[in-house]
Scaffold this motif. Structure first.
Motif, mmCIF file in Angstrom:
data_model
loop_
_atom_site.group_PDB
_atom_site.id
_atom_site.type_symbol
_atom_site.label_atom_id
_atom_site.label_comp_id
_atom_site.label_asym_id
_atom_site.label_seq_id
_atom_site.Cartn_x
_atom_site.Cartn_y
_atom_site.Cartn_z
ATOM 1 N N ALA A 197 38.848 -10.823 38.928
ATOM 2 C CA ALA A 197 39.074 -11.587 40.153
ATOM 3 C C ALA A 197 37.966 -12.596 40.413
ATOM 4 N N THR A 198 36.795 -12.367 39.845
ATOM 5 C CA THR A 198 35.650 -13.247 40.110
ATOM 6 C C THR A 198 35.193 -13.983 38.865
ATOM 7 N N THR A 199 35.966 -14.016 37.773
ATOM 8 C CA THR A 199 35.584 -14.682 36.522
ATOM 9 C C THR A 199 36.727 -15.555 36.024
ATOM 10 N N TYR A 200 36.401 -16.482 35.140
ATOM 11 C CA TYR A 200 37.381 -17.343 34.494
ATOM 12 C C TYR A 200 37.631 -16.849 33.076
ATOM 13 N N THR A 201 38.853 -17.026 32.611
ATOM 14 C CA THR A 201 39.151 -16.755 31.205
ATOM 15 C C THR A 201 38.703 -17.944 30.364
ATOM 16 N N LYS A 202 38.743 -17.791 29.056
ATOM 17 C CA LYS A 202 38.354 -18.868 28.146
ATOM 18 C C LYS A 202 39.254 -20.088 28.337
ATOM 19 N N ASP A 203 40.561 -19.830 28.456
ATOM 20 C CA ASP A 203 41.483 -20.960 28.642
ATOM 21 C C ASP A 203 41.215 -21.663 29.961
ATOM 22 N N GLU A 204 40.924 -20.870 31.025
ATOM 23 C CA GLU A 204 40.667 -21.484 32.321
ATOM 24 C C GLU A 204 39.425 -22.368 32.283
ATOM 25 N N ILE A 205 38.381 -21.912 31.572
ATOM 26 C CA ILE A 205 37.150 -22.705 31.461
ATOM 27 C C ILE A 205 37.417 -23.977 30.675
ATOM 28 N N ASN A 206 38.172 -23.864 29.552
ATOM 29 C CA ASN A 206 38.470 -25.043 28.739
ATOM 30 C C ASN A 206 39.253 -26.069 29.544
ATOM 31 N N ASN A 207 40.206 -25.569 30.377
ATOM 32 C CA ASN A 207 40.987 -26.491 31.203
ATOM 33 C C ASN A 207 40.126 -27.199 32.231
#
Length: 601
Positions: free
Chosen positions: A263-273
Motif C-alpha cells: 500500500a505504501t510502495t510502487y511496483t517496478k512497472d509503476e516506477i517505470n511509468n
C-alpha cells in the motif's frame, strides 16, 4: 633435536686471541647472547666481519667452564644456559654469540655459532619452565690470559622448581586420582550392565502378562473400524519430515518485517511509468531527487612547455572552459607539430651528421669586451677542451683554445698512423722540432754570440740543480741530451738491481718474521705435508692434517719450514708453550713429530 655449526671467531676475536697467544693481551669472556637472525647462509668471511650480534633476544651470564682434553692451553669449553623465565614470546635460537672484554676497552663480539637445526624456546605463558644448555668451544690463544665471568647462582631459583620429594608426592597424587577415575568408570559400566539386564527381564515379564490378556479378534476388528488407514495417513516421522523444511511463525514474522507494504510502495512497472520520458543520467552521472543532473567541470591535461634539450615536459592539469564554453588555452593542431619537426630535422643532429658543402656556423657577437661568443667544447670525466671566439677588445676577436681543468692535457699533433709527433702543452711548451732555416727574422747565432743560463752542477741525492750562471753561448761546453743517455741507463740498471734486492729482502723477511709470513691460512684445513717452501706460515683457527695432534681440532699455530736441498726439509711447529719438530728426507717421506720445547736439557 637442535644442532649447531662449529664456532667462528670474528675478526676482533681473532686479533684478541692472537695477541693473547703472544702474551701481549688479557681479556675476560663476559656473556652469551641468542639471536633470531638466521646467519647460516653467510660465508665464513661475512661471519668474521660481524661486530655485533643482530636481533638479540636474550643475554645470559656464562654458567660453566669446561676444559678440553686436547689443547687445554688454547681451547676452552664455555657453557651458557637460556631459559624461558618471564619470556612472553617464544623464538628459534638461530645464532649464539659470545662477548669478550679487555681491561679498559669496550666489549667486543668474540665468536658466533650458527644453527643447522635451531632450538625453540617457548614462552612462559603455561608456567612451564624450560632451559636450553649450550656448550661452545673457543680458541682463546692462552688460557692463562683469559678469565670467564660465571654466574654464582643456579640457573633457576628454587622457588621456581620442585625437589624430588615434592615431585614424587605430586606424581603419587596424580596416579591416585587416575586410579579413582578408573574405578568410577568401571562402576558406572557395571551399573549400566545391571540396569540393562533388569530392563530386559522386566520387558519379558510385561510381554508375558500382555499375552495373557490378548484381546478378542472380533473386538479388535470392531476397534480397527474406528482407526485410520496407514495408506491415507502420515506417521509422526513423516509429519516431522514434512514440517521441518517449513518456516515457523517467528521466522515468517521476522521476514515479513523486512518487507515493505504494497500500500505504501510502487511496483517496478509503476516506477517505470512514472519516470518514463525523464532524464535518468548523463554520461554516467545520475539525476538527483528533482531530476537534475550536475555535470563535473570539464578540464584537460595540456602540454604548455617542452624543453627539447632535456626532453622535459610541463603540463597544466587544470585547463578548462570559460563561461562562454571557450577553451582557456589555444590547442595546437598536429600539423603544426609536424612543421616544427621538419624544422628541427633540417638542423644538424645532436648525434652527429654531415653539413652541406660551403656551410658555416655563425656566432654573431654584438658588444665590445663580451668575451666568449660561441664555439665548441668537449668534456671528459674531469678534463675539457674549448675552442671559441674571444671578443676581448675593441675590434679584436681572437680564436681561443682553452685546456682544463688542471693543465694536464695538451694539443696533440699526430701523423697519418695516429702517432703523436708533436704537442703544445697548457703551459705553452712545444715538443716538436723546428727547421731553423724556415724561421723568418731568425737571429744570426754565429755572429751574435747571445748569452744563456748555465747550470754548473746538479745535486743527484736531493734531485736539485746547483748554482746558475749566465754566460755567452760560445763560452761553456754545452752537453747534448744524448750524452745523458748512458747516465740514465746506469741509473735504471741500478734501480733494477735495487728492486731485485728489495724483493730478496722481502722474501728473507717472510722466512723469519712471523708478522709477515710466507703464507697465512684462516678457518680452513691445512695439510702440513704440502708446506715444503722455506718461510714462516701462520694458521689461524685451522684444522691440521699430518700434524702432531691425536685428535682433529682447530689450532692457532706458526710453522717454520727450512729447505736444505731438494729432499731434506725441516718443519718446526710453535703453539703457545709447546714446540714440535720433524724432518723429511724426500717429498713423500716424513719422519715422526717430536716435542722438545718443554723438555729440559
Amino acid at each position: 633435536m637442535s644442532e649447531y655449526n662449529k664456532t667462528i671467531l670474528t675478526n676482533a676475536g681473532i686479533d684478541l686471541a692472537r695477541r693473547a697467544n703472544k702474551g701481549t693481551a688479557t681479556f675476560q669472556l663476559t656473556r652469551g647472547a641468542s639471536s633470531t637472525d638466521n646467519l647460516s647462509g653467510k660465508t665464513i668471511e661475512e661471519l668474521q666481519n660481524l661486530t655485533q650480534l643482530p636481533s638479540i633476544q636474550q643475554s645470559v651470564i656464562l654458567s660453566d667452564v669446561v676444559n678440553t682434553t686436547d689443547n687445554p692451553d688454547t681451547v676452552l669449553g664455555i657453557r651458557m644456559t637460556f631459559d624461558n623465565q618471564n619470556l612472553k614470546t617464544g623464538y628459534n635460537v638461530h645464532t649464539v654469540g659470545i662477548y669478550a672484554k679487555e681491561p679498559g676497552k669496550n666489549e667486543i663480539l668474540y665468536g658466533v655459532a650458527t644453527a643447522k637445526n635451531p632450538e625453540y624456546i617457548p614462552d612462559f605463558g603455561e608456567q612451564t619452565l624450560f632451559k636450553f644448555d649450550f656448550l661452545m668451544y673457543l680458541v682463546i690463544g692462552r688460557t692463562d690470559k683469559v678469565t670467564v665471568e660465571v654466574s654464582p647462582d643456579d640457573v633457576y631459583r628454587k622457588k621456581d622448581t620442585y625437589n624430588k620429594t615434592e615431585i614424587d608426592t605430586k606424581v603419587s597424587d596424580a596416579v591416585s586420582k587416575l586410579n579413582n577415575k578408573d574405578a568410577e568408570i568401571l562402576k558406572n559400566l557395571n551399573d549400566y550392565k545391571q540396569e540393562d539386564k533388569t530392563y530386559h527381564q522386566n520387558l519379558e515379564q510385561q510381554i508375558n502378562r500382555n499375552l495373557d490378556t490378548k484381546a478378542d479378534k472380533s473386538a479388535v476388528n470392531q476397534q480397527l473400524g474406528t482407526k485410520a488407514d496407514k495408506s491415507t495417513t502420515y506417521t509422526k516421522d513423516e509429519v516431522d519430515n514434512r514440517i521441518s523444511p517449513k518456516a515457523d511463525k517467528s521466522y515468517v514474522d521476522g521476514e515479513l518485517s523486512k518487507r515493505a507494504d504494497k500500500a505504501t510502495t510502487y511496483t517496478k512497472d509503476e516506477i517505470n511509468n512514472k519516470i518514463a520520458g525523464q532524464v535518468k543520467s548523463v554520461n554516467g552521472h545520475r539525476a538527483d531527487g528533482n531530476g537534475e543532473v550536475t555535470l563535473p567541470k570539464l578540464k584537460a591535461k595540456t602540454l604548455i612547455n617542452y624543453d627539447v634539450k632535456t626532453k622535459a615536459a610541463t603540463y597544466d592539469e587544470n585547463v578548462g572552459f570559460d563561461a562562454n564554453g571557450n577553451f582557456l588555452r589555444w590547442p595546437v593542431d598536429q600539423l603544426v607539430i609536424g612543421q616544427l619537426a621538419d624544422a628541427i630535422n633540417a638542423k644538424l643532429p645532436l648525434g652527429g651528421g654531415e653539413m652541406a658543402k660551403g656551410s658555416t656556423i655563425l656566432w654573431q657577437g654584438a658588444n665590445i669586451h663580451e668575451g666568449n661568443i660561441g664555439g665548441l667544447q668537449w668534456n671528459s670525466a674531469t678534463d675539457y677542451v674549448k675552442i671559441f671566439g674571444d671578443n676581448n677588445a675593441s675590434d679584436n676577436l681572437d680564436l681561443a683554445i682553452q685546456l682544463g681543468d688542471d693543465n694536464s692535457n695538451h694539443i696533440s699533433i699526430r701523423n697519418a698512423q695516429g702517432a703523436e709527433i708533436a704537442a703544445i702543452w697548457a703551459d705553452g711548451h712545444y715538443t716538436g722540432t723546428v727547421n731553423w732555416d724556415r724561421v723568418n727574422g731568425r737571429p744570426d747565432i754565429n755572429n751574435a754570440n747571445p748569452v744563456v743560463t748555465v747550470i754548473n752542477s746538479f745535486d743527484v741525492a736531493n734531485v736539485k740543480e746547483g748554482p746558475h750562471q749566465t754566460l755567452p753561448v760560445k763560452q761553456p761546453w754545452l752537453v747534448d741530451q744524448m750524452a745523458l743517455h748512458p747516465f740514465a741507463e746506469a741509473i735504471n740498471t741500478l734501480n733494477t738491481n735495487l728492486t731485485t734486492m728489495r724483493t730478496e729482502l722481502m722474501n728473507l723477511k717472510k722466512r723469519t718474521d712471523y708478522n709477515t709470513p710466507q703464507g697465512e691460512f684462516n678457518n680452513t684445513t691445512v695439510n702440513l705435508n704440502n708446506l715444503r717452501s722455506t718461510g714462516m706460515y701462520r694458521l689461524s683457527n685451522c684444522y691440521v692434517q699430518n700434524g702432531p695432534y691425536p685428535t682433529n681440532n682447530a689450532h692457532w699455530i706458526y710453522v717454520k719450514v727450512t729447505v736444505f736441498d731438494a729432499n731434506t726439509v725441516y718443519q718446526t711447529l710453535y703453539e703457545g708453550d709447546n714446540m714440535y719438530g720433524r724432518k723429511s728426507s724426500s717429498p713423500t717421506n716424513w719422519d715422526k713429530w717430536y716435542k722438545y720445547l718443554n723438555q729440559a736439557v
